[in-house]
Design a protein around this motif. Structure first.
Motif, PDB file in Angstrom:
ATOM      1  N   LEU A 187       0.818  -1.225   0.000  1.00  0.00           N
ATOM      2  CA  LEU A 187       0.000   0.000   0.000  1.00  0.00           C
ATOM      3  C   LEU A 187       0.852   1.275   0.000  1.00  0.00           C
ATOM      4  N   ILE A 188       1.953   1.257   0.720  1.00  0.00           N
ATOM      5  CA  ILE A 188       2.746   2.487   0.894  1.00  0.00           C
ATOM      6  C   ILE A 188       3.158   3.124  -0.444  1.00  0.00           C
ATOM      7  N   GLY A 208       1.635  11.591   9.557  1.00  0.00           N
ATOM      8  CA  GLY A 208       3.050  11.284   9.385  1.00  0.00           C
ATOM      9  C   GLY A 208       3.307   9.831   9.035  1.00  0.00           C
ATOM     10  N   GLY A 209       2.252   8.958   9.120  1.00  0.00           N
ATOM     11  CA  GLY A 209       2.383   7.603   8.602  1.00  0.00           C
ATOM     12  C   GLY A 209       2.630   6.483   9.593  1.00  0.00           C
ATOM     13  N   LYS A 210       2.271   6.679  10.851  1.00  0.00           N
ATOM     14  CA  LYS A 210       2.436   5.584  11.818  1.00  0.00           C
ATOM     15  C   LYS A 210       1.126   4.806  11.913  1.00  0.00           C
ATOM     16  N   ASP A 229       6.910  12.985   2.453  1.00  0.00           N
ATOM     17  CA  ASP A 229       7.582  13.325   3.711  1.00  0.00           C
ATOM     18  C   ASP A 229       7.113  12.446   4.872  1.00  0.00           C
ATOM     19  N   PHE A 230       6.358  11.401   4.572  1.00  0.00           N
ATOM     20  CA  PHE A 230       5.903  10.483   5.629  1.00  0.00           C
ATOM     21  C   PHE A 230       7.020   9.511   5.995  1.00  0.00           C
ATOM     22  N   ALA A 264      -4.773   9.918   6.880  1.00  0.00           N
ATOM     23  CA  ALA A 264      -3.505  10.586   7.208  1.00  0.00           C
ATOM     24  C   ALA A 264      -2.961  11.385   6.030  1.00  0.00           C
ATOM     25  N   THR A 265      -2.967  10.790   4.826  1.00  0.00           N
ATOM     26  CA  THR A 265      -2.399  11.517   3.676  1.00  0.00           C
ATOM     27  C   THR A 265      -3.265  12.728   3.313  1.00  0.00           C
ATOM     28  N   LEU A 266      -4.551  12.683   3.654  1.00  0.00           N
ATOM     29  CA  LEU A 266      -5.447  13.809   3.359  1.00  0.00           C
ATOM     30  C   LEU A 266      -5.480  14.820   4.505  1.00  0.00           C
TER      31      LEU A 266
END
Ligand code: ZN
Length: 267
Positions: free
Chosen positions: A79-80, A109-111, A89-90, A139-141
């Motif tokens: 998925l990443i 931030g992607g945790k 920047d995640f 998170a990305t939004l």
């Protein structure tokens, strides 16, 4: 008898709201092209996300190896890259927590944290990709940051209203304030969270399709979730009401996701 309603506090509140709004951060959603505003910069968001992640992990039973960790890691690895430039920047990281809670989330931030309780409901990799893709999209939004901004603006407005009605008769004042708070809740925050849910569904669907998971599995997953509701719906369901409208929207978005899926297959 003096005037019971003052206008100056409202003017001050309006000016503060304007500055809060103008001082906020802009984010562009690459999937829809829409520009959103959030309360925090990406860096501040990531710092807060990391802090919460560490707090959750330090108070949870973290699973360090085994089939659940392998499964979750495998899905995350696919998925990443599918999130694209928006998450450049995640600092992605994923953990599995042993808990009967039917839950999963992705912090700014992607945790990512996945509870073992959701794995049986996810049933397979594509089901898990539905959950994780949706959470990663929140998170990305920058949904948390957008929500903070809205809440901050509303808080300022409520403070202005409280000051403006300061000399009103107490009973009347409480009625005005309760009406404003209710209006903010049902007129602004709830529709906002429904919008964020469908945005996360839409973007999450594209993520899973680009990662090579069959997007039709998302519909099967949400149908399964809505059946599992019952008298005590799992925690995940309280944040993610699985209504018919959501499934209908997913079906509408399916052709675009299907195209992304086929492209992923041919690679
Ligand atoms: Zn959600």
């Amino acid at each position: 008898m003096g005037r019971s309603f003052k206008i100056l506090p409202l003017i001050i509140a309006a000016v503060v709201i304007l500055f809060q709004y103008l001082g906020s951060n802009k984010f562009r959603d690459p999937e829809t092209g829409k520009v959103h505003r959030g309360a925090l910069s990406s860096g501040d968001e990531a710092a807060l996300g990391l802090q919460s992640y560490q707090e959750v992990l330090s108070t949870s039973d973290v699973v360090s190896s085994g089939p659940d960790v392998d499964l979750v890691t495998r899905v995350a690895r696919r998925l990443i890259p599918a999130t694209g430039d928006v998450a450049n920047d995640f600092q992605w990281e994923v953990s599995v927590v042993r808990s009967p809670q039917v839950n999963a989330f992705c912090l700014p931030g992607g945790k990512i944290v996945v509870y073992t309780g959701i794995i049986p409901l996810a049933q397979n990799e594509a089901g898990l990709a539905t959950v994780m893709g949706h959470e990663m999209a929140h998170a990305t939004l920058h949904h948390g940051s957008q929500r903070l901004l809205k809440q901050g603006l509303m808080q300022t407005a409520m403070m202005g209203a409280a000051a403006a009605t300061g000399s009103m008769d107490n009973g009347k004042r409480q009625m005005v304030m309760a009406a404003l708070a209710g209006g903010a809740q049902f007129g602004i925050l709830l529709p906002f969270s429904r919008d964020q849910e469908s945005e996360a569904d839409h973007t999450g669907l594209l993520y899973m399709a680009r990662a090579g998971f069959d997007p039709h599995e998302a519909i099967t997953f949400w149908e399964r979730m809505s059946k599992s509701g019952g008298a005590h719906p799992p925690a995940f369901m309280s944040d993610h009401p699985s209504d018919g409208a959501r499934i209908e929207r997913l079906k509408e978005e399916m052709p675009k996701a299907q195209a992304a899926y086929e492209q992923a297959q041919s690679r």
